[in-house]
Design an enzyme around this catalytic site. Structure first.
Site, PDB file in Angstrom:
ATOM      1  N   SER A 187     -14.219  16.795  54.324  1.00  0.00           N
ATOM      2  CA  SER A 187     -14.436  15.330  54.392  1.00  0.00           C
ATOM      3  C   SER A 187     -13.663  14.644  53.083  1.00  0.00           C
ATOM      4  O   SER A 187     -13.945  13.254  52.946  1.00  0.00           O
ATOM      5  CB  SER A 187     -16.071  15.167  53.740  1.00  0.00           C
TER       6      SER A 187
ATOM      7  N   LYS B  78     -11.838  11.244  53.844  1.00  0.00           N
ATOM      8  CA  LYS B  78     -12.475   9.936  53.950  1.00  0.00           C
ATOM      9  C   LYS B  78     -11.937   9.156  52.778  1.00  0.00           C
ATOM     10  O   LYS B  78     -11.928   7.894  52.883  1.00  0.00           O
ATOM     11  CB  LYS B  78     -14.091  10.267  53.638  1.00  0.00           C
TER      12      LYS B  78
ATOM     13  N   SER C 123     -21.543  11.253  52.803  1.00  0.00           N
ATOM     14  CA  SER C 123     -20.408  11.812  53.622  1.00  0.00           C
ATOM     15  C   SER C 123     -20.841  11.561  55.178  1.00  0.00           C
ATOM     16  O   SER C 123     -20.494  12.417  55.894  1.00  0.00           O
ATOM     17  CB  SER C 123     -20.252  13.273  53.510  1.00  0.00           C
TER      18      SER C 123
ATOM     19  N   LYS D  94     -15.374  13.003  45.529  1.00  0.00           N
ATOM     20  CA  LYS D  94     -15.797  13.274  47.114  1.00  0.00           C
ATOM     21  C   LYS D  94     -15.580  14.711  47.433  1.00  0.00           C
ATOM     22  O   LYS D  94     -14.764  15.593  46.793  1.00  0.00           O
ATOM     23  CB  LYS D  94     -14.716  12.757  48.040  1.00  0.00           C
TER      24      LYS D  94
END
Length: 424
Positions: free
Chosen positions: A120, A123, A177, A288
């Site tokens: 993720s 992203k 997320s 993140k």
């Protein structure tokens, strides 16, 4: 006597010809071999539990010029750090990097250009690509295709037919997320092409940023064939994100409310930020988290201290003995302990590599810096090594003349002497 004459002639030839100097082309050819001969320094590794995971994907072939982006020192599968720096902490990540968000200095890394799977943290590339383009106040309706995500993967809880502001969707992406949030934003930013157009834009942005080892296949970071990145590339992408004030605000948000959908008779609910760094690390700026069975744990985090802003990126970590964000915090502490001018490389600027590649080949050559004067023999030798026939011809002629004189002297000395007669 004969030996002295030979020595003198040989010395004259050597002085005339001068020492052999390698050409720039020869030096360029020797550089990769010299780098290959250097054994990589091992990265400090923390013991990690054995886990079952899908077979690792085969990365694309290494591209030599991509591995030296940011400096030749970064072309290593091992550790790179400034001279005299203390050893970094042992972590379970297979690769990592610490850099200064403002100056772009790379403070240290382990395998910075090794291919890894992003999970993720992908992203962030979506954010770097779409956040400058999308109006946060725009309202978007979620489609059924937006919820086409892997069963059991992370989701915010957006509803088909629900209407949400783009800002709410960004918060769902960065705090929780949400993979369906990633589809919404990629579709919206992809225009008439939808999600495929959004992914294409992500790959174009990665190239613009100089992240040449990054290839997006999904907007969310869910595993896809041929999807890769590197710790160095993640730092470039994170730097672009943290340059955006909207991103900085979103990534530091601790909690937010997903609004109710009266038309669907569904109430609202609250979501919290999953990045523990913002709660537990003084000066945290956000970041993140990421995880898939294939990628394992990935992480990007940033913090500020004493006027410095540092970012850390990790790929392929395990959550034991400490979690990904904690490994990031340890590396941030290490980075803050280094002098402000410490550097083992640099983060390239957006567009820098494209500009260098598109420069016209007939552009004026940079001014030549004159070599320091070291006397006529050394100067002549250097010019001969560079292929200057204006020097090679006369020098070769002079050398031939010296050799000819030497031969003539030796022949003359070997002829028998004749006795002269007196005349009356």
């Amino acid at each position: 006597m004969r030996a002295r004459v030979l020595a003198a002639a040989t010395a004259a030839v050597l002085v005339t010809v001068g020492p052999a100097v390698p050409t720039p082309a020869a030096r360029a050819q020797a550089a990769p071999a010299a780098r290959a001969a250097r054994a990589p320094l091992p990265c400090p590794k923390a013991p990690a539990p054995k886990v079952s995971r899908p077979p690792r994907p085969v990365p694309p072939p290494a591209v030599p010029q991509d591995r030296v982006v940011g400096g030749e020192q970064l072309d290593t599968p091992g550790l790179v750090a400034p001279a005299g720096a203390p050893a970094p902490p042992a972590v379970t990540a297979t690769s990592w990097l610490v850099a200064d968000l403002d100056t772009g200095a790379v403070l240290g890394a382990c395998g910075p250009h090794e291919y890894g799977t992003p999970a993720s943290t992908q992203k962030l590339l979506l954010a770097a690509t779409m956040m400058p383009k999308l109006d946060p106040k725009q309202v978007v309706t979620v489609s059924r295709g937006d919820l086409d995500i892997a069963p059991g993967s992370s989701a915010v809880g957006l509803l088909v037919g629900g209407r949400y502001s783009v800002e709410t969707v960004w918060l769902g992406l960065l705090l929780n997320s949400g993979n369906e949030a990633a589809n919404v934003l990629a579709r919206l930013g992809g225009g008439t092409e939808g999600v495929p157009g959004g992914i294409r834009a992500m790959n174009e942005e990665a190239r613009r940023l100089g992240a040449r080892q990054t290839r997006a296949v999904t907007p969310s970071g869910l595993d896809g064939k041929g999807q890769f990145t590197s710790a160095y590339d993640l730092a470039l992408i994170a730097r672009a994100c943290f340059a955006n004030p909207l991103f900085r605000r979103y990534t530091l948000t601790e909690r937010t409310q997903i609004p109710a959908q009266p038309a669907l008779k569904k109430g609202g609910f609250q979501i919290q930020n999953e990045n523990q760094l913002i709660y537990r690390y003084p000066g945290a700026l956000g970041g993140k988290t990421g995880f898939t069975e294939l990628a394992r744990h990935s992480y990007v985090g940033a913090a500020q201290r004493d006027g410095r802003r540092l970012v850390v990126t990790l790929l392929g970590a395990e959550a034991r003995p400490v979690r990904g964000w904690q490994q990031g915090a340890q590396l941030l502490d290490w980075g803050f302990s280094l002098p402000r001018d410490a550097s083992a490389g640099r983060l390239v600027a957006p567009g820098e590599l494209d500009a260098a590649e598109s420069a016209p080949t007939d552009s004026p050559a940079p001014p030549t810096v004159a070599a320091p004067w070291r006397g006529p023999a050394a100067t002549a030798g250097r010019r001969m090594a560079e292929g200057d026939w204006r020097v090679i011809g006369p020098v070769a002629g002079g050398a031939a003349t010296v050799v000819g004189v030497l031969v003539a002297v030796l022949v003359a000395r070997r002829r028998p002497r004749q006795t002269g007669r007196r005349r009356a």
